[in-house]
Design a protein around this motif. Structure first.
Motif, PDB file in Angstrom:
ATOM      1  N   PHE A 176      -8.031   1.226   1.357  1.00  0.00           N
ATOM      2  CA  PHE A 176      -9.052   1.963   2.095  1.00  0.00           C
ATOM      3  C   PHE A 176     -10.215   1.009   2.363  1.00  0.00           C
ATOM      4  O   PHE A 176     -10.269  -0.081   1.810  1.00  0.00           O
ATOM      5  CB  PHE A 176      -9.505   3.175   1.277  1.00  0.00           C
ATOM      6  CG  PHE A 176      -8.391   4.165   1.020  1.00  0.00           C
ATOM      7  CD1 PHE A 176      -8.206   5.258   1.857  1.00  0.00           C
ATOM      8  CD2 PHE A 176      -7.500   3.993  -0.033  1.00  0.00           C
ATOM      9  CE1 PHE A 176      -7.163   6.159   1.654  1.00  0.00           C
ATOM     10  CE2 PHE A 176      -6.453   4.886  -0.250  1.00  0.00           C
ATOM     11  CZ  PHE A 176      -6.292   5.970   0.588  1.00  0.00           C
ATOM     12  N   ILE A 188     -13.097   0.997   1.257  1.00  0.00           N
ATOM     13  CA  ILE A 188     -13.825   0.727   0.025  1.00  0.00           C
ATOM     14  C   ILE A 188     -13.104  -0.309  -0.845  1.00  0.00           C
ATOM     15  O   ILE A 188     -13.684  -0.849  -1.783  1.00  0.00           O
ATOM     16  CB  ILE A 188     -14.008   2.068  -0.741  1.00  0.00           C
ATOM     17  CG1 ILE A 188     -15.189   2.039  -1.694  1.00  0.00           C
ATOM     18  CG2 ILE A 188     -12.726   2.471  -1.453  1.00  0.00           C
ATOM     19  CD1 ILE A 188     -15.529   3.423  -2.273  1.00  0.00           C
ATOM     20  N   ASP A 189     -11.834  -0.577  -0.524  1.00  0.00           N
ATOM     21  CA  ASP A 189     -10.998  -1.437  -1.376  1.00  0.00           C
ATOM     22  C   ASP A 189     -10.899  -2.878  -0.890  1.00  0.00           C
ATOM     23  O   ASP A 189     -10.245  -3.699  -1.537  1.00  0.00           O
ATOM     24  CB  ASP A 189      -9.569  -0.870  -1.428  1.00  0.00           C
ATOM     25  CG  ASP A 189      -9.503   0.505  -2.051  1.00  0.00           C
ATOM     26  OD1 ASP A 189     -10.348   0.796  -2.907  1.00  0.00           O
ATOM     27  OD2 ASP A 189      -8.602   1.278  -1.676  1.00  0.00           O
ATOM     28  N   ARG A 242     -11.322  -6.551  -0.516  1.00  0.00           N
ATOM     29  CA  ARG A 242     -11.865  -7.603  -1.382  1.00  0.00           C
ATOM     30  C   ARG A 242     -11.594  -8.960  -0.742  1.00  0.00           C
ATOM     31  O   ARG A 242     -10.460  -9.256  -0.376  1.00  0.00           O
ATOM     32  CB  ARG A 242     -11.204  -7.562  -2.770  1.00  0.00           C
ATOM     33  CG  ARG A 242     -11.460  -6.272  -3.564  1.00  0.00           C
ATOM     34  CD  ARG A 242     -12.922  -6.182  -3.995  1.00  0.00           C
ATOM     35  NE  ARG A 242     -13.201  -4.962  -4.751  1.00  0.00           N
ATOM     36  CZ  ARG A 242     -13.578  -3.809  -4.190  1.00  0.00           C
ATOM     37  NH1 ARG A 242     -13.693  -3.709  -2.883  1.00  0.00           N
ATOM     38  NH2 ARG A 242     -13.846  -2.762  -4.953  1.00  0.00           N
ATOM     39  N   PHE A 293     -21.289  -7.325  -3.610  1.00  0.00           N
ATOM     40  CA  PHE A 293     -21.175  -5.866  -3.568  1.00  0.00           C
ATOM     41  C   PHE A 293     -22.551  -5.265  -3.326  1.00  0.00           C
ATOM     42  O   PHE A 293     -23.512  -5.641  -3.988  1.00  0.00           O
ATOM     43  CB  PHE A 293     -20.571  -5.348  -4.873  1.00  0.00           C
ATOM     44  CG  PHE A 293     -19.176  -5.869  -5.083  1.00  0.00           C
ATOM     45  CD1 PHE A 293     -18.088  -5.201  -4.551  1.00  0.00           C
ATOM     46  CD2 PHE A 293     -18.963  -7.059  -5.782  1.00  0.00           C
ATOM     47  CE1 PHE A 293     -16.802  -5.707  -4.723  1.00  0.00           C
ATOM     48  CE2 PHE A 293     -17.681  -7.564  -5.951  1.00  0.00           C
ATOM     49  CZ  PHE A 293     -16.597  -6.890  -5.425  1.00  0.00           C
ATOM     50  N   ASN A 319     -21.837  -6.576  -8.568  1.00  0.00           N
ATOM     51  CA  ASN A 319     -20.976  -5.439  -8.895  1.00  0.00           C
ATOM     52  C   ASN A 319     -21.592  -4.199  -8.253  1.00  0.00           C
ATOM     53  O   ASN A 319     -22.817  -4.038  -8.234  1.00  0.00           O
ATOM     54  CB  ASN A 319     -20.902  -5.285 -10.426  1.00  0.00           C
ATOM     55  CG  ASN A 319     -19.978  -4.170 -10.872  1.00  0.00           C
ATOM     56  OD1 ASN A 319     -20.311  -2.996 -10.753  1.00  0.00           O
ATOM     57  ND2 ASN A 319     -18.806  -4.548 -11.375  1.00  0.00           N
ATOM     58  N   THR A 320     -20.746  -3.335  -7.730  1.00  0.00           N
ATOM     59  CA  THR A 320     -21.243  -2.156  -7.003  1.00  0.00           C
ATOM     60  C   THR A 320     -22.137  -1.289  -7.883  1.00  0.00           C
ATOM     61  O   THR A 320     -23.176  -0.785  -7.438  1.00  0.00           O
ATOM     62  CB  THR A 320     -20.057  -1.322  -6.494  1.00  0.00           C
ATOM     63  OG1 THR A 320     -19.212  -2.153  -5.705  1.00  0.00           O
ATOM     64  CG2 THR A 320     -20.535  -0.152  -5.652  1.00  0.00           C
TER      65      THR A 320
END
Lengths: 748, 154
Positions: free
Chosen positions: A243, A245-246, A248, A254, A297-298
């Motif tokens: 998705f 959001i995934d 990378r 982030f 990191n988010t």
């Protein structure tokens, strides 16, 4: 071409008859092929805009995003049906945003007529209107149009590709093309010589494609009309499905955003010193009306975003949802924007002995609340901007992103991932633009931008609150008159202004759809739409205007039936039978499925509703039971007439999904405003139907309407009224204001 | 400080603050994106993983508190060696958008581990914390029953 552009704009913006001549000319002009947008690689040959055949097999370039509706399965089936490839030989990827992927079906809903009454003239106009999305560059997944749009185009593409491959084989083998057969990705010659499509692909590129091939009749279908295994299923059960959001990328940072909760308000200033001192935080970016925090990191970014002290400007709309509702209610007394139905003469329809009933209804603002919060990955390299996101409208997203960062649209590429739910929300470009701006600020470094759930819920393009004032006239147990007035902010005007710069003038069909265009033979039947525009961001929410008008209309039809002393289903059936046979058919189907005419199971009650939307009449019966003073949804039955069922398992899933989406909203969903900001922030205060509240559902798919109907949205509009009508049958309480849980308790 | 976590049988050294939730360790530090972020407050179940075989909401477990080996959807089964639930999910064509399904499957795996043949009511109770906006609940229920049967029949 400028001349043509002018005509198209005019025909898009104004009514049908005035432009008939111009449109007909335009169709001819615009039917020329667009440049192939696929940029095939060196060993690949693009046969037409939808298919690539290369050494890996056959790749379908889907112009539509997969947001759960199974389009990555039904589109390949359409292609395979004519191309003769084995099911496991087809790969599906989302095509680059390009004008060639215009979505003709979307515009077929824009004509201000009833959908069920399609005369030859209307067919011509629908056809003519199909050029317009091409003109304005739509590449949209929405409006329940994906398969409607692809039905002819993809089968024609498959047939064309097949015939070209046969001609290539005929030339190589020195035999007549007519002597060749095709099967499972191979051309087969007399004597058993076989050539694979891959082998023939390069030769095929040199052959002029034939036009207007005859398509196979449904009786010969191998893939269509049956439940095909979904091509996205394995990825989705192993965690491999990517998705937005995934995404990378190497060296990725982030980020998250925190925008003004007073929607549309300014930011007067901020102090990021505390946030910048937090672990992992790299940058705080000023976005004008909000900030972004970039971190390693988010979660660290989200925590730091909360720690930024921000002085927010005020919102440009009333501070509370109560005050907004006052504005919307007041619009009922303004001159109407539309009177799209005015059968008979409602003003003089009443006789002294008639029963006249009146009622007012309201529904609240709603969020989309997709399971995947808004997200996008972006990488700005100075010359190019690459974006990865789940977009329902990547063409718009690319343009908006380009404009926001000062690039040409050609320098921006939007890669469409799987969508973690769309429901209309991902047709907006706001989340893509913010990611683009953050990537521009971090030039050279790829960034994943993930919104918190709270940010997502408080910065939506909401389904607007809406009200209705209804009047019904009954004589001798029959409906003689229906006079409906709807008031709400206009989704069409606001969203079209946002996407194209100009709000369309004239009557807003979407505003009254689900009320004016229902297949009921009521001799005096008038529906007026009143626009109550507020500066609250609003947008397309699964089934759009039908989502509220379905509730108003079908609750009130129920009230009319009760006032007439009639059975609510028989009352509807009588009205539908005289107007539109397929709509009567779905009512009959749910009557039979639910055992409507039999005595109710002890302690239960049933409600019925039917809405004709997106070319698909859909009826729902819901059974409820009372358990310790709380309402439980026990069973539901649905029937829809889709004309031609391309994949019954996917249609069933979409119908149930549409029902659940509508029931969730009806039972418990409400977005409210206080101090100019949205109150609700998470599933703790904006919940949805869950497993233990789910009734059993049976779906029957009918195929009599004569044209392909949408399936993604028609299950939603009848959900709320069917449930409200069942609640009335159970308790005698007629609830006219949603959500229902502000009036009663559900098991849960 | 650097902490060690074991995920799907592999040991990893994680250099993140102690309070970073396991969810974001998995997704952003380890690139295991099959585990999803949905709410951050244990209200949707999309982030469900197993620690020591038990289903937990990974958004609520701080890195410092991870008490045992972690299994994510990627570790539950892979193409060619699917868990019975993943196979049942395919057989019943459960997923629509698919975003919540990792969490659904991990929660269902926990249920079958403690209750190999659950009733409808037991499935409802176990799965009530896992939200699905696409409305795949009937197929989830059917798939859990099918997986239970498949495991029983070996």
């Amino acid at each position: 071409m400028p001349h043509w552009g002018k005509i198209a704009r005019r025909s898009f913006l104004i009514g049908a008859t005035a432009v008939a001549g111009g449109v007909a000319f335009g169709v001819w002009q615009y039917r020329r092929d667009l440049p192939n947008p696929l940029e095939p690689g060196e060993d690949e040959v693009a046969l037409n805009p939808w298919v690539i055949i290369d050494q890996k097999g056959v790749t379908l370039i889907a112009a539509r995003a997969e947001m759960g509706q199974g389009v990555y399965t039904t589109l390949p089936a359409l292609l395979a049906e004519e191309l003769d490839v084995a099911w496991d030989q087809i790969r599906v990827i989302h095509g680059p945003a390009a004008q060639a992927y215009y979505n003709a079906g979307l515009m077929s809903h824009a004509l201000p007529t009833t959908d069920y009454d399609r005369t030859a003239w209307q067919e011509m106009m629908v056809e003519a209107m199909s050029i317009l999305p091409k003109m304005i560059g739509l590449q949209v997944t929405g409006g329940s149009t994906s398969t409607l749009d692809a039905y002819d185009k993809l089968r024609q593409a498959g047939a064309t590709a097949r015939e070209v491959l046969k001609q290539a084989a005929a030339q190589r083998l020195g035999v007549a093309a007519g002597a060749l057969e095709t099967r499972d990705g191979r051309v087969i010659a007399p004597g058993g010589v076989e050539l694979s499509y891959q082998d023939l692909a390069e030769d095929a590129a040199r052959i002029t494609p034939p036009r207007n091939l005859e398509l196979r009749p449904a009786a010969q279908w191998k893939y269509l009309g049956r439940a095909m295994p979904r091509l996205d299923m394995l990825d989705k059960v192993t965690g491999a499905a990517q998705f937005g959001i995934d995404v990378r990328l190497p060296g990725m940072m982030f980020a998250t955003v925190r925008m003004n909760p007073h929607l549309g308000g300014a930011m007067n200033g901020f102090d990021a010193s505390a946030a910048l001192a937090m672990p992992g935080v790299e940058r705080v970016i000023d976005l004008g009306n909000g900030i972004a925090v970039v971190a390693t990191n988010t979660w660290l970014a989200m925590r730091a975003a909360e720690a930024v002290e921000i002085d927010w400007g005020a919102a440009p709309y009333p501070a509370t949802s109560a005050a907004m509702l006052d504005v919307i209610r007041a619009a009922l007394d303004d001159p109407p924007n539309s009177t799209l139905r005015d059968d008979g003469d409602i003003a003089s329809a009443t006789s002294p002995d008639d029963t006249v009933i009146e009622a007012q209804y309201s529904v609240p603002w709603l969020a989309h609340a997709t399971m995947e919060p808004m997200s996008a990955a972006a990488h700005h390299t100075g010359e190019r901007l690459e974006i990865w996101t789940g977009s329902q409208a990547p063409g718009f997203a690319e343009e908006a992103a380009a404009k926001a960062v000062g690039l040409d649209p050609e320098q921006v590429r939007c890669h469409v991932t799987y969508l973690g739910g769309g429901f209309g929300r991902r047709g907006e470009s706001d989340f893509v633009v913010l990611a683009a701006r953050i990537a521009a600020a971090l030039q050279g470094t790829p960034v994943q931008v993930t919104w918190s759930r709270e940010e997502d819920m408080r910065h939506d393009f909401y389904r607007p609150a809406a009200v209705a004032r209804m009047k019904g006239i009954l004589r001798d147990g029959r409906a003689v008159g229906l006079d409906g007035q709807v008031a709400a902010p206009s989704v069409t005007r606001q969203s079209m202004a946002r996407m194209t710069g100009n709000p369309p003038p004239g009557p807003d069909k979407g505003h009254v759809e689900g009320m004016f265009n229902q297949p009921y033979a009521i001799p005096n039947y008038r529906v007026r739409g009143h626009l109550a525009d507020l500066d609250v961001p609003i947008g397309f929410w699964r089934s759009v205007g039908n989502s509220f008008n379905g509730f108003f209309m079908e609750s009130f039809i129920d009230e009319m039936a009760i006032a007439a002393g009639r059975d609510p289903l028989a009352f509807r059936l009588e009205l539908a039978e005289a107007e539109h046979a397929p709509s009567a058919g779905v009512l009959r189907a749910v009557a039979e499925m639910s055992g409507w005419d039999a005595p109710r199971a002890p302690g239960t009650a049933m409600g019925v509703a039917m809405t004709h939307s997106f070319h698909t009449p859909t009826a729902v019966v819901i059974e409820v039971a009372l358990r310790d003073g709380a309402i439980a949804l026990t069973r539901a039955w649905m029937a829809c007439d889709v004309g031609t069922a391309l994949d019954p398992a996917i249609i069933e899933a979409q119908m149930v999904g549409g029902l659940v989406y509508g029931l969730s909203a009806a039972m418990m969903e409400e977005i409210s405003f206080e101090n100019g900001a949205v109150v609700q922030g998470n599933f703790t205060d904006y919940d949805a139907l869950r497993q233990h509240q789910m009734p059993t559902v049976a779906v029957r798919i009918l195929e009599t309407s004569g044209h392909i109907g949408g399936v993604g949205e028609p299950g939603t509009p009848p959900a709320a009224p069917a449930l409200a009508n069942a609640v009335f049958a159970m308790t005698g309480q007629r609830i006219r204001d949603l959500p229902l849980n502000t009036h009663l308790r559900f098991v849960g | 400080m650097v902490r060690q976590v074991t995920v799907n049988g592999s040991r990893h050294e994680i250099d993140l603050p102690d309070d970073v939730p396991l969810l974001w360790v998995l997704r952003d530090a380890l690139g295991l994106t099959g585990t999803k972020y949905g709410c951050g407050v244990a209200a949707c179940g999309a982030c469900t993983v197993h620690i020591d075989g038990q289903a937990v909401r990974s958004c609520q477990v701080a890195l410092a508190d991870v008490w045992g080996p972690v299994t994510t959807i990627e570790g539950l089964g892979q193409p060619g060696a699917l868990h019975a639930l993943q196979q049942a999910w395919i057989d019943h064509q459960v997923a629509q958008c698919g975003y919540c399904q990792s969490g659904q499957i991990m929660q269902a795996a926990d249920l079958l581990a403690v209750n190999p043949v659950p009733s409808d009511a037991e499935i409802d109770a176990a799965m009530a914390g896992n939200l699905c906006r696409c409305g795949t609940y009937p197929r989830i229920r059917a798939a859990v029953h099918a997986a239970a049967r498949a495991v029983q029949e070996g």
